[in-house]
Design an enzyme around this catalytic site. Structure first.
Site, PDB file in Angstrom:
ATOM      1  N   LYS A 211       0.816  -1.207   0.000  1.00 47.45           N
ATOM      2  CA  LYS A 211       0.000   0.000   0.000  1.00 47.45           C
ATOM      3  C   LYS A 211       0.858   1.269   0.000  1.00 47.45           C
ATOM      4  CE  LYS A 211      -2.786   3.337   1.534  1.00 47.45           C
ATOM      5  NZ  LYS A 211      -1.758   4.287   1.963  1.00 47.45           N
ATOM      6  N   ASP A 230      -6.199   0.790   0.585  1.00 48.45           N
ATOM      7  CA  ASP A 230      -6.197   0.927   2.045  1.00 48.45           C
ATOM      8  C   ASP A 230      -7.548   0.435   2.568  1.00 48.45           C
ATOM      9  OD1 ASP A 230      -7.838   3.010   1.138  1.00 48.45           O
ATOM     10  OD2 ASP A 230      -7.501   4.102   3.004  1.00 48.45           O
TER      11      ASP A 230
END
Length: 279
Positions: A211, A230
């Site tokens: 991420k 996320d």
DNA sequence: AACCAGGTGGAGC
DNA sequence: GCTCCACATGGT
């Protein structure tokens, strides 16, 4: 978009391709504030102020006008991007909620450090930590603004100091990553290599997982074909695409396949919309 | 008082 | 390669 660079300011028309509040509140940058009707934005050792001047026009003032013209990506045609996004039916809510989001062209080092701090954290705390680091370890720009520390300045920050900044258990990751950068990790070079190769390289840095790597690729290195997943984007994916998917890597691959070169900006719209409307 | 936030590293398999 | 789990910290 249309704009004029004058001696000490940039004047530009209010358009649906530039919404300063959406741009800043969409979680891609953490160094800004709103004071007396003016948005104050900081990047590296530079400051810009943005405000309305009349019902049709806005003004950006700074000592670094060209830098911020690039930072806000004034030369990219977002009309085309928006019309392409409108072709995706599930983008409708996000676009109508708030048009005018842009991907900022941020500094790579600053983006990397900020997004290591961002992991499993919330935006108000991230802002506080970054602000603390600038105030204590960056050069003073003027009465109210401090620069983001240079790599050399970052290298002098101890793990304890990062804890005092409120970065919690991410403090050792920051110290280790900064050391790797000092030891020759070529962050800037990743702007010019293939996205997948750049991602692999970023993943070798402590505190950088899939991420955070995608955020650095998108916001700091100019890679557009990435889709940071996320908690909010995962919710969006479960809402619109597959209720049962839990693997965020699979989500990312699926989303990039769907959105192609529009991945980065689509992601930003969806993140902003979902986070503001937690339904 | 649990649960969450722009997740990641590590242990065990 | 997987699947759990701990992790610092402030807010709800």
């Amino acid at each position: 978009m249309e704009y004029k660079i004058l001696d000490d300011k940039i004047i530009f028309k209010k358009t649906k391709t530039f919404n300063i509040k959406s741009i800043l509140d969409s979680g891609q940058m953490f160094r800004y504030r709103f004071e007396d009707g003016v948005f104050i934005v900081q990047s590296c050792d530079k400051v810009a102020k943005i405000c309305d001047i009349d019902p049709q026009n806005m003004m950006l003032t700074s000592k670094n006008l060209k830098y911020f013209a690039n930072f806000f990506d004034f030369d990219t045609n977002y009309d085309i991007i928006i019309s392409e996004l409108e072709k995706f039916k599930f983008m409708k809510d996000a676009l109508s909620y708030s048009c005018g989001v842009r991907i900022l062209r941020q500094d790579a080092l600053e983006t990397l450090i900020c997004f290591i701090i961002s992991a499993n954290n919330n935006i108000s705390r991230i802002k506080k930590s970054v602000n603390y680091i600038c105030q204590h370890f960056g050069k003073k720009i003027d009465e109210n603004n401090f620069a983001f520390p240079t790599l050399k300045e970052l290298s002098k920050i101890s793990e304890q100091d990062f804890v005092l900044a409120g970065t919690g258990y991410r403090a050792p990751y920051l110290v280790k990553t900064i050391k790797m950068l000092c030891d020759g990790f070529e962050l800037e070079k990743l702007k010019t290599v293939e996205t997948e190769e750049a991602r692999k390289s970023l993943l070798t840095l402590p505190g950088v997982g899939p991420k955070v790597a995608d955020c650095v690729l998108l916001f700091g290195l100019g890679h557009k074909k990435v889709f940071p997943v996320d908690t909010w984007i995962a919710k969006v994916f479960n809402d619109y695409f597959d209720k049962n998917e839990k693997d965020r890597i699979k989500m990312r691959k699926s989303l990039v396949k769907t959105f192609g070169d529009l991945s980065g900006i689509a992601q930003q719209y969806l993140f902003y919309y979902k986070r503001e409307n937690k339904n």
